[in-house]
Design an enzyme around this catalytic site. Structure first.
Site, short mmCIF file in Angstrom:
data_model
loop_
_atom_site.label_atom_id
_atom_site.label_comp_id
_atom_site.label_asym_id
_atom_site.label_seq_id
_atom_site.Cartn_x
_atom_site.Cartn_y
_atom_site.Cartn_z
N ASP A 86 0.86 -1.19 0.00
CA ASP A 86 0.00 0.00 0.00
C ASP A 86 0.89 1.24 0.00
O ASP A 86 1.12 1.87 1.04
CB ASP A 86 -0.90 -0.03 1.25
CG ASP A 86 -2.05 0.95 1.16
OD1 ASP A 86 -2.27 1.52 0.08
OD2 ASP A 86 -2.73 1.13 2.18
N GLU B 30 -6.15 5.11 -8.93
CA GLU B 30 -7.41 5.70 -8.48
C GLU B 30 -7.94 6.79 -9.41
O GLU B 30 -7.20 7.64 -9.88
CB GLU B 30 -7.22 6.28 -7.07
CG GLU B 30 -8.50 6.71 -6.42
CD GLU B 30 -8.48 6.49 -4.91
OE1 GLU B 30 -9.30 7.11 -4.25
OE2 GLU B 30 -7.66 5.70 -4.42
N LYS C 225 -9.42 2.11 -9.53
CA LYS C 225 -9.91 2.27 -8.16
C LYS C 225 -10.97 3.37 -8.12
O LYS C 225 -10.73 4.51 -8.53
CB LYS C 225 -8.71 2.65 -7.28
CG LYS C 225 -8.77 2.19 -5.86
CD LYS C 225 -7.41 2.42 -5.24
CE LYS C 225 -7.40 2.12 -3.76
NZ LYS C 225 -6.12 2.52 -3.17
N THR D 2 -12.98 1.15 -3.47
CA THR D 2 -12.30 1.56 -2.25
C THR D 2 -13.22 2.38 -1.35
O THR D 2 -14.38 2.61 -1.67
CB THR D 2 -11.02 2.35 -2.63
OG1 THR D 2 -10.24 2.58 -1.45
CG2 THR D 2 -11.36 3.68 -3.29
N PHE E 80 -12.00 -0.89 4.55
CA PHE E 80 -10.99 -0.18 5.34
C PHE E 80 -11.07 -0.57 6.81
O PHE E 80 -11.90 -0.05 7.55
CB PHE E 80 -11.20 1.33 5.17
CG PHE E 80 -10.55 1.92 3.95
CD1 PHE E 80 -10.38 1.17 2.80
CD2 PHE E 80 -10.10 3.22 3.96
CE1 PHE E 80 -9.79 1.71 1.67
CE2 PHE E 80 -9.50 3.78 2.83
CZ PHE E 80 -9.34 3.03 1.69
#
Length: 327
Positions: free
Chosen positions: A25, A103, A139, A164, A186
């Site tokens: 990440d 993203e 994303k 996400t 998350f």
């Protein structure tokens, strides 16, 4: 002898051996190379951090040079942003064997058509850079519009999506129904919310984020969805190891380092076969059903909104840095 070998392995090695694909990440591809994850994931905050590192100046400068093709400063800034995301993604793919998540601007989270348009543009740029769309996950925020954009990208364009900022069971159900490739619930941000609300300190067995991902994983496996689960946003190694057996886990370099230095055993906590024996009714959510069920989860409403604002704010900071350099 085999037992000695097993205990000599790091917890990171044991996690990889549990059936979980480890994902880095970060936008720092030097850090990625060190831990040999299968995939990597980025977001505006991570790209912003990496772009400030002196060792990546050449990547930033190349994106700025290409951006000069834009007719106006605003066009140049947008080109540079897209080039930067694709450039970092392309470099990351040189050090991982799998995929990178890139993203779409969080400011488009409530605009289905513009999310699709941006996703197609990013994939086109990757392909021009010699990167197959099979190695990229687009994303998107797990809003209703983001989920429907992913449905269309997956079904009409064969573009794989990573949904996400996922906090609620409603989001997870809608993503699976839309046939998205992967979701990123998350963990740490869920725990943060409840810790702030209750003042309680949570361990791995009662961590609300861990419990949320476990519930989603079991639901997906019980009902045979193709969508896979990638736990994200970890605060400590206890949260990570409590999800051993999850399809994928995306972990920051600092926690990867800790896991690499640990020698703790890593029992499998999530098991797809065991999940199939559970009896949880299958939900089918239309837009109204999704919005109501998600709205009933105060934590999820709060954290989704906050997450979009934070990613958008970091995108603005990055844009302003680019704008100054271009001027």
């Amino acid at each position: 002898m085999s037992e000695n070998k097993k205990t000599a392995m790091s917890s990171l090695d044991l996690l990889k051996a549990s059936g979980t694909l480890v994902v880095a990440d970060t936008g720092d591809f030097e850090a990625i190379a060190k831990f040999q994850p299968r995939d990597a994931t980025t977001n505006p905050s991570l790209i912003l951090a990496a772009a400030k590192m002196p060792q990546y100046k050449s990547v930033v400068d190349a994106a700025l040079e290409e951006a000069k093709a834009g007719a106006t400063l605003d066009e140049q800034v947008e080109i540079a942003m897209d080039k930067l995301f694709v450039a970092f993604g392309s470099e990351i793919l040189k050090v991982v064997e799998g995929r990178v998540s890139t993203e779409v601007d969080a400011r488009l989270s409530f605009d289905k058509e513009r999310q699709i348009e941006k996703a197609l543009k990013l994939i086109s740029m990757y392909e021009k850079a010699g990167v197959s769309k099979e190695r990229v996950l687009i994303k998107l925020s797990s809003t209703w519009e983001g989920i429907q954009a992913a449905r269309e990208l997956e079904s009409k364009h064969g573009i794989h999506c990573n949904l996400t900022l996922l906090f609620s069971f409603a989001q997870a159900v809608a993503c699976a129904e839309a046939g998205v490739t992967l979701i990123s619930p998350f963990v740490g941000r869920i725990m943060d919310y409840y810790k702030a609300k209750t003042g309680q300190t949570y361990g791995p067995t009662d961590d609300p984020g861990v419990l949320s991902v476990t519930k989603i994983f079991n639901y997906y496996k019980q009902h045979g969805y193709k969508t896979v689960v990638m736990g994200a946003s970890f605060r400590n190694t206890g949260e990570v190891l409590a999800l051993a057996g999850c399809d994928l886990l995306t972990i920051s370099p600092s926690l990867l380092e800790e896991l690499d230095n640990l020698k703790d055993p890593v029992p499998v906590k999530l098991n797809a076969e065991a999940a199939k024996s559970l009896e949880v009714p299958r939900l089918n959510l239309d837009e109204a059903g999704f919005r109501w069920l998600h709205n009933e989860d105060e934590m999820a409403v709060n954290k989704l909104s906050e997450g979009i604002r934070k990613f958008a704010a970091d995108a603005v900071v990055l844009e302003n840095i680019i704008r100054e350099k271009l001027q």
